[in-house]
Motif scaffolding. Structure first.
Motif, PDB file in Angstrom:
ATOM      1  N   PHE A   1       0.769  -1.248  -0.055  1.00 22.01           N
ATOM      2  CA  PHE A   1       0.043  -0.002   0.050  1.00 22.01           C
ATOM      3  C   PHE A   1       0.833   1.382  -0.041  1.00 22.01           C
ATOM      4  O   PHE A   1       0.518   2.098  -0.535  1.00 22.01           O
ATOM      5  CB  PHE A   1      -0.769   0.202   1.053  1.00 22.01           C
ATOM      6  N   CYS A   2       2.167   1.268   0.621  1.00 19.95           N
ATOM      7  CA  CYS A   2       3.127   2.259   0.778  1.00 19.95           C
ATOM      8  C   CYS A   2       3.413   2.642  -0.714  1.00 19.95           C
ATOM      9  O   CYS A   2       3.476   3.923  -0.991  1.00 19.95           O
ATOM     10  CB  CYS A   2       3.995   2.097   1.672  1.00 19.95           C
ATOM     11  N   VAL A   3       3.963   1.690  -1.175  1.00 20.39           N
ATOM     12  CA  VAL A   3       4.425   1.748  -2.713  1.00 20.39           C
ATOM     13  C   VAL A   3       3.661   2.432  -3.648  1.00 20.39           C
ATOM     14  O   VAL A   3       3.734   3.504  -4.177  1.00 20.39           O
ATOM     15  CB  VAL A   3       4.845   0.338  -3.365  1.00 20.39           C
ATOM     16  N   LEU A   4       2.444   2.107  -3.661  1.00 21.65           N
ATOM     17  CA  LEU A   4       1.180   2.700  -4.580  1.00 21.65           C
ATOM     18  C   LEU A   4       0.748   3.856  -4.070  1.00 21.65           C
ATOM     19  O   LEU A   4       0.671   4.653  -4.863  1.00 21.65           O
ATOM     20  CB  LEU A   4      -0.022   1.681  -4.342  1.00 21.65           C
ATOM     21  N   ALA A   5       0.539   4.156  -2.712  1.00 19.66           N
ATOM     22  CA  ALA A   5       0.451   5.487  -2.264  1.00 19.66           C
ATOM     23  C   ALA A   5       1.714   6.387  -2.721  1.00 19.66           C
ATOM     24  O   ALA A   5       1.290   7.715  -3.054  1.00 19.66           O
ATOM     25  CB  ALA A   5       0.214   5.578  -0.795  1.00 19.66           C
TER      26      ALA A   5
END
Length: 208
Positions: free
Chosen positions: A73-77
């Motif tokens: 989720f962090c990479v996508l965000a």
């Protein structure tokens, strides 16, 4: 003359990197931080996945299920926050999702067995988180700087979450401890603390 809207459209599409391909630069910094953390713990620690031999896959699944989903989720965000004009609100809200099962399991543990937090390796756990979280954070900051972030507080917060989650992922195979209370105190709280540091220093580190 180039209008502000035209500039934002180009930055949204290509990022702010002046050389190379932005996606490769972005991914390269994140991957480099991950490899550095993995190499560090592999060289300094032994008996990886010993907890699996002792207790089965359950504890390892809980730890990696949390940290790897948070990393994803962090990479996508971070990718979204690096593109001006994109709506990143949904992805930012999803960052709370990995904490939901942790909170549920913690409540179950406290109501049945009581807090499980007395593992003898907790100082080593905190030391590993303290050393590797800034490495992951730095990799995330450099990755986002290769793009064109405008929501700098939010990008800093996500970079901090990424750094903490990366540190947990790297160290978890060498952690023999059980219990959601242990995980909350010595993994989740340091991750949230790193996110707070990212929120505070994001504008200073990510300004372009």
């Amino acid at each position: 003359m180039t209008t502000t809207d035209d500039l934002l459209d180009r930055l949204s599409a290509h990022g702010a990197a002046t050389a190379g391909k932005p996606r490769l630069v972005f991914g390269g910094w994140l991957l480099g931080a991950a490899l550095l953390c993995a190499a560090g713990v592999s060289l300094l620690l032994t008996e990886a996945f010993y907890s699996v031999e002792l207790y089965g896959l359950g504890p390892m699944v809980a730890k990696w299920g949390f940290s790897l989903s948070l990393i994803l989720f962090c990479v996508l965000a971070l990718r979204m926050l690096g593109k001006p004009g994109r709506n990143s609100g949904v992805l930012l809200a999803l960052l709370a999702l990995p904490f939901v099962p942790v909170a549920a399991l913690l409540a179950l543990e406290l109501s049945t067995a009581g807090p499980m937090m007395d593992g003898p390796t907790w100082p080593r756990c905190l030391l590993a988180m303290a050393i590797m979280s800034p490495i992951g954070f730095a990799g995330a900051v450099l990755a986002v700087r290769s793009m064109a972030p405008t929501r700098l507080h939010s990008a800093g917060l996500v970079a901090g979450l990424f750094g903490g989650a990366l540190a947990m992922t790297a160290y978890a195979p060498f952690c023999p401890e059980l219990g959601m209370t242990f995980m909350t105190l010595y993994y989740c709280l340091p991750i949230v603390l790193m996110a707070g540091i990212g929120w505070m220093f994001g504008p200073r580190l990510l300004r372009w």
